[in-house]
Structure formats: C-alpha cells, structure tokens
Design an enzyme around this catalytic site. Structure first.
Site, mmCIF file in Angstrom:
data_model
loop_
_atom_site.group_PDB
_atom_site.id
_atom_site.type_symbol
_atom_site.label_atom_id
_atom_site.label_comp_id
_atom_site.label_asym_id
_atom_site.label_seq_id
_atom_site.Cartn_x
_atom_site.Cartn_y
_atom_site.Cartn_z
ATOM 1 N N ASP A 1 -7.600 8.575 0.410
ATOM 2 C CA ASP A 1 -8.365 7.505 1.077
ATOM 3 C C ASP A 1 -8.357 7.683 2.599
ATOM 4 O O ASP A 1 -9.074 6.968 3.303
ATOM 5 C CB ASP A 1 -7.805 6.121 0.722
ATOM 6 N N GLY B 1 -13.429 -0.735 -7.846
ATOM 7 C CA GLY B 1 -14.735 -0.149 -7.590
ATOM 8 C C GLY B 1 -14.839 0.687 -6.330
ATOM 9 O O GLY B 1 -15.939 0.860 -5.804
ATOM 10 N N GLY B 2 -13.709 1.208 -5.818
ATOM 11 C CA GLY B 2 -13.778 2.037 -4.615
ATOM 12 C C GLY B 2 -14.371 1.226 -3.471
ATOM 13 O O GLY B 2 -14.158 0.013 -3.372
ATOM 14 N N ARG C 1 0.835 -1.202 0.000
ATOM 15 C CA ARG C 1 0.000 0.000 0.000
ATOM 16 C C ARG C 1 0.873 1.255 0.000
ATOM 17 O O ARG C 1 1.934 1.293 0.637
ATOM 18 C CB ARG C 1 -0.850 -0.011 1.273
ATOM 19 N N THR D 1 -8.912 1.519 -10.089
ATOM 20 C CA THR D 1 -8.296 0.275 -9.626
ATOM 21 C C THR D 1 -8.473 -0.869 -10.640
ATOM 22 O O THR D 1 -9.202 -0.746 -11.618
ATOM 23 C CB THR D 1 -8.877 -0.086 -8.230
HETATM 24 N N1 GLY Z 1 -8.278 3.452 -3.500
HETATM 25 C C1 GLY Z 1 -9.111 2.325 -3.527
HETATM 26 C C2 GLY Z 1 -8.956 1.459 -2.359
HETATM 27 O O1 GLY Z 1 -7.854 1.321 -1.868
HETATM 28 O O2 GLY Z 1 -9.904 0.889 -1.889
#
Ligand code: GLY
Length: 597
Positions: free
Chosen positions: A459, A504-505, A130, A419
């Site tokens: 995020d 898909g967020g 990440r 994504t």
């Molecule tokens: N930015 C999308 C996620 O990490 O859920």
C-alpha cells in the site's frame, strides 16, 4: 456470481422485478439457494437474517446488533452480545472467526482500524492497528535494480510485502479498554470451529479457485487450501488445528503470545526465508509494535457529523472531503436517478482523490494538512469547482491551509480489493466500526501457524520521489502505509445514528460515501443503501457496476465528459442504523448478515 445469487442480488438491490427473478429462479430451482445450504449449520436466526438480506429487507432489533462478512463470525459475536458482552468483546469473537472462515480477507496476520463510540462518555475514539514497515526497509524495497517500480505481483507474493501485524494487539487493546467478558472465552467459538471443522463457503472456494496459481507458491499455504493437490470446494469441511493452537495461546497469554516467543519466531523465519522473495521483518519489529490512539476525523454532513479514522488512513479525510463538497449541493432534490447527482458525486470524488494522492500518508512521518483538508472554507472553494454542468476537464490537488510549504509529489500506488468490515452496537449503546485486512486476497500468500501474513507494505507508493520531489506515502522504516479503510460512525446530535464500512481497496471510500448519501439524502434503509448499485469514481474512470441499472448511466456520464467503465464492483458494506430500533444491512455481494435481538 452464480445465476441464482445474481438474481438474489438483483432482487435485494431492487434491480429486478419479482416476476423476472421468479422466472430465472424457476430454471434452476432444484439447487435452492447455495449460500443458504453452505450455511445450513447456522442458527435459525442467522438463516432468517440471510433470507432477509436476500429479500432486500433490513434486520431489526431492540438491544444489540452485529453485521459482518460471514454468518459463522456474526453468530460468534451475537452470542457474546446476547450474553451481556460489549461491542468490543463481540469484535474479538467475530475477528477470531473471520480469520478462520474468511482467511483471504483479514486475520491475525493483518491490521485494522477501529472507531468506537462510548455511550458513557459520548466520545468517539479511533485506534490504529495498522501494519508497520519493518525497521530494516529501504526506499528501494519495491524497486528493481534499475530503480523502476517493481511489478505489483512480484512485490506482493512473499516476505517482502509483510508488515508487522497489528490485529492481535488491536483486539487486546479494544478489549482492555471497553470489554466486560473474560478474554480467553471470546476465542472459544473460533477454536471449536477450527478444531471440529467449518464449512468452506462459496466465496472462499471461488477465491481459492481464482487465485490458485499464486496460492500454491508456498507449500504450507498450498497444503492448506489444496489438500491432496485439489482446491477446496464449497461445502467441504475444513479443519485448522494450527489456528486453534495459535488462538489457545493468545486466549491464555494475550497478544504477547503473538508478538514474542514461538509464534513471533515462526513469523520472522517465514518472512525472511520466503523462497525467491524474502522480507526484512525481525523479532524487534514485533516486540516494539504498538496500537496507536489517533484523533478521530469528523466532518459535518447535512444535520450529522461523519466520524472516522484519520491518517495513516485516507478514509475519513477522503470520505469527509467528498461529503463536505456534496453538502453544498441538494442531492435529496436531485435524487439517485439523475445524472446530475452522479456528476457531482463523481467530480467531488476526483477532487478528493487528487488531494489524497498529494497529501495523505502516515502523519507521524510526513507533515500533513489534516485540518486544512476538511476546513469549511477550503471545502467551499473545492465545492465551487463543481458549479459547472459538465465533468471537470482538469482535476488537481488544492491548496488547503497549511503551515508548511508544499513539498510533495503525487502518489502512485496500487490497492486491490480485499479486506472485511465489522459493525456492532451493544445493549449499552456503544458502537464499533472496524475495517480489517491482510491487504490483497490471501495477503502475501505466506501462512504461519494457521493464519496468513499480510502484504500491506504494497500500500506504500513503490516510487519514493517524482522528479526529485518526495511522495508522502513513500516507504520508510517504522511507517504505516496509507490506507483507504473507512470505518465510520455517523453522529446525529452527538449520538450514533449509523455505523458503516466496507472492504474494496481504494473504492472503499466511494462505497462508504455513496451509502451514506443513499441513507441520509435519498432516504434508503440500510439494506437498500448497502445493496444499491455502485457508481464509483476515484481519480480516473467512472466505474459503473455491471449487471445493474448503474450501467444505464453510461451514456449520460459519457456525454458529460467522464471516461466510463462498466465492471464488477465488489463492495462488502455492513451497516447498522440506530434509531428507535436498530436496523442492519449486509451487502448482497458477499456472504455476511446483520443479526440482532
Ligand atoms: N489494504 C487496503 C487498505 O488499507 O485500504
């Protein structure tokens, strides 16, 4: 969606009669299938996989399989697998090509989570690649001068939102642990495509058109996506010599060539000098970046165990909570056509999202009741809340068992869909599920050496406290923003039976949970499961996929007390079911395929 691709989608989703589809197709027959023509250069096997997807049938194979969002990337992975490479080797090749042909979704400038099933040890391992908050961030990074949360887009576009990328090191770490192929060679397909040029797909072209204004904020990005001032069109050939050069350096010197030296210097300079919205990333942030192995989160569901990525992703915990609650109800008997199934799924999701908003974040920075959230006794109490016959009128976080006083306020953060997801099974029986991102479509819109930089820091919650109580997902130096990415491997008797994930967020969680229910409870094959109409509830409206039969639940769900919204739901599920043979499914809403041998 063009009319023809909509018809293809309806067919593959089982939502239109062949006759109705044929009549609609006849109106525009001369154009043939545009997605096939854009990918006219791909192999016959890849074309057959595209055709299978459009016919709504899964791809089958005996030995190995790869499913991802673009046929060129899938072909690169397939070549590695056919040559004896492992799923980890193939992932490197797939990711390198995705960063070129689907640059809006993932790439070297982003981050990813990887779930690995190792056939030799029988173990599931999860790797956290990440993006990470720079050491110089402050709590007010996403706040205006008067302490209010910034407007989302003011935060996204520019250097402010850029976290230290993790994808290059994750690729290297996976290869070092589980690879067999020579590292440098894995980049050859991507380098060739970048140098010789690749065909711009419909999806990339429409993403450019849709995001034209923000995409032209910075000249380097504008020059690439708008050569001569004109937006790239589907079918154009696009060369990315800078990306080829970047890949050559990584191929020759490993990820060190990315995290130190000229590439790192360019990343830092680009972030720190972004006109109007500079960021705080430094060379030190890149030098100290590390991929972290985390404990997988596994939750029982029916006769299986559903395993995925724990914090800082909320994915496996939230998918696990939803499925854990639903495990107490007989969805197979209810079936997918029954509003009662959707009442249960919708409210299980709302309850899980309530806990997500309160408790889930980077557990290296905030204490989390990780085990308590999916403990059987806790899921019993949460599932019992679903016993009624109408939508819940109050949805609040629960009180999972925890050795910590509850000191957290509910999170408010925005996550928009972007994504990409990669599923791979190799001939050795290893399985890989990786969801990869630069966050928003085209990320921060900043481009360096042929790739885009992420906006993953958005995020985080823009507010750090609510009424003086800290929010778990607040920004802190070195912390990783909470994610919804849910790369998943389902185990049956300890062996992988399904590899799945989606972009898909925050709707990723609903897409993945629903597809698992569709496959396990409703007996759908993987192609049907990923194509199925979506009904997704997070913590508010019940979103029903427009243009599908999902919209027919509007009346019933409204009568049950849900607030309902019919809208586009743009998943990108890629799944491989492992049984006697491998069967693969690729989401008809995107351009990907599942390809195997
Ligand atoms: N930015 C999308 C996620 O990490 O859920």
């Amino acid at each position: 969606m063009t009319r023809l691709s909509f018809v293809s989608f309806m067919l593959s989703a089982g939502l239109a009669t062949p006759l109705a589809a044929q009549q609609a197709t006849d109106d525009i027959a001369p154009e043939a299938d545009s997605s096939l023509s854009v990918f006219a250069t791909v192999s016959e096997a890849a074309q057959a996989a595209l055709a299978a997807k459009q016919a709504g049938t899964p791809t089958t194979a005996e030995n190995w399989m790869v499913a991802a969002a673009n046929p060129l990337a899938v072909e690169a992975g397939a070549a590695v697998l056919a040559d004896g490479g492992t799923a980890a080797d193939a992932m490197v090749a797939v990711q390198a090509v995705l960063g070129l042909v689907e640059p809006q979704s993932s790439g070297l400038g982003g981050g990813a989570f990887l779930v690995w099933y190792d056939a030799t040890s029988g173990e599931v391992t999860t790797l956290d690649g990440r993006e990470t908050a720079p050491l110089a961030v402050t709590p007010t990074l996403f706040q205006t001068d008067d302490g209010e949360p910034m407007q989302f887009w003011d935060a996204v576009v520019g250097g402010r939102s850029v976290g230290t990328p993790g994808t290059p090191m994750l690729m290297e770490e996976a290869h070092a642990r589980w690879g067999r192929a020579e590292w440098g060679g894995l980049f050859t397909p991507a380098i060739s495509l970048a140098e010789d040029g690749f065909t711009v797909s419909e999806r990339l072209a429409s993403s450019i058109a849709d995001g034209a204004e923000r995409l032209q904020t910075f000249s380097r990005t504008a020059d690439y996506f708008f050569p001569g001032g004109e937006a790239l069109q589907a079918g154009d050939t696009l060369v990315n010599a800078d990306y080829a050069n970047t890949l050559r350096l990584i191929a020759a010197h490993g990820s060190e060539a990315f995290y130190e030296g000229p590439i790192a210097d360019d990343i830092v300079a680009t972030v720190r000098t972004a006109a109007g919205n500079p960021g705080v990333l430094t060379a030190t942030d890149l030098e100290i970046y590390e991929v972290i192995e985390r404990d997988p989160v596994c939750v029982p569901y029916r006769t299986t165990e559903v395993c995925g990525m724990g914090p800082p992703s909320s994915g496996a915990l939230t998918v696990g909570q939803i499925l854990g609650m639903l495990d107490r109800y007989d969805l197979a008997a209810l079936g997918p056509d029954n509003a009662e199934s959707w009442r249960l799924i919708g409210d299980a999701s709302r309850l899980a999202f309530a806990d997500r908003g309160r408790y889930m974040a980077d557990s290296d920075f905030v204490p989390m009741p990780t085990e308590g959230l999916t403990a059987s006794a806790y899921l019993d109490t949460r599932a019992a809340l679903l016993n009624g016959d109408a939508a819940l009128t109050e949805v609040a976080p629960g009180a999972p068992e925890w050795d910590h006083a509850m000191l957290l306020a509910d999170d408010i953060s925005v996550e928009l869909p972007s994504t990409s997801h990669i599923s791979i099974v190799d001939q050795y029986g290893n399985a890989l599920s990786m969801t990869t991102t630069i966050e928003n479509g085209f990320g921060s819109r900043l481009m360096v050496r042929g790739f885009l930089l992420n906006n993953e820091l958005t995020d985080f919650s823009f507010s750090t406290h609510s009424d003086g109580i800290p929010i778990a997902n607040r920004i802190e130096p070195g912390k990783r923003p909470r994610s919804s990415m849910s790369p998943t491997i389902v185990l049956q008797d300890g062996e992988p039976s399904l590899v799945i994930g989606s972009p898909g967020g925050s709707r990723i969680i609903g897409y993945v949970a629903q597809a698992i229910v569709a496959h396990i409870d409703w007996g759908m094959d993987v192609q049907q499961a990923v194509a199925m109409q979506h009904l997704v509830n997070r913590f508010g409206t019940y979103d029903l996929e427009e243009g599908t039969d999902a919209a027919s639940f509007e009346g019933a769900l409204t009568a049950l007390g849900f607030e309902v919204n019919v809208r586009s739901l743009n998943s990108g599920l890629h799944a491989i079911a492992i049984g006697e043979t491998l069967t693969g499914g690729a989401d008809p809403r995107r351009e990907g395929i599942a390809l195997g041998e």
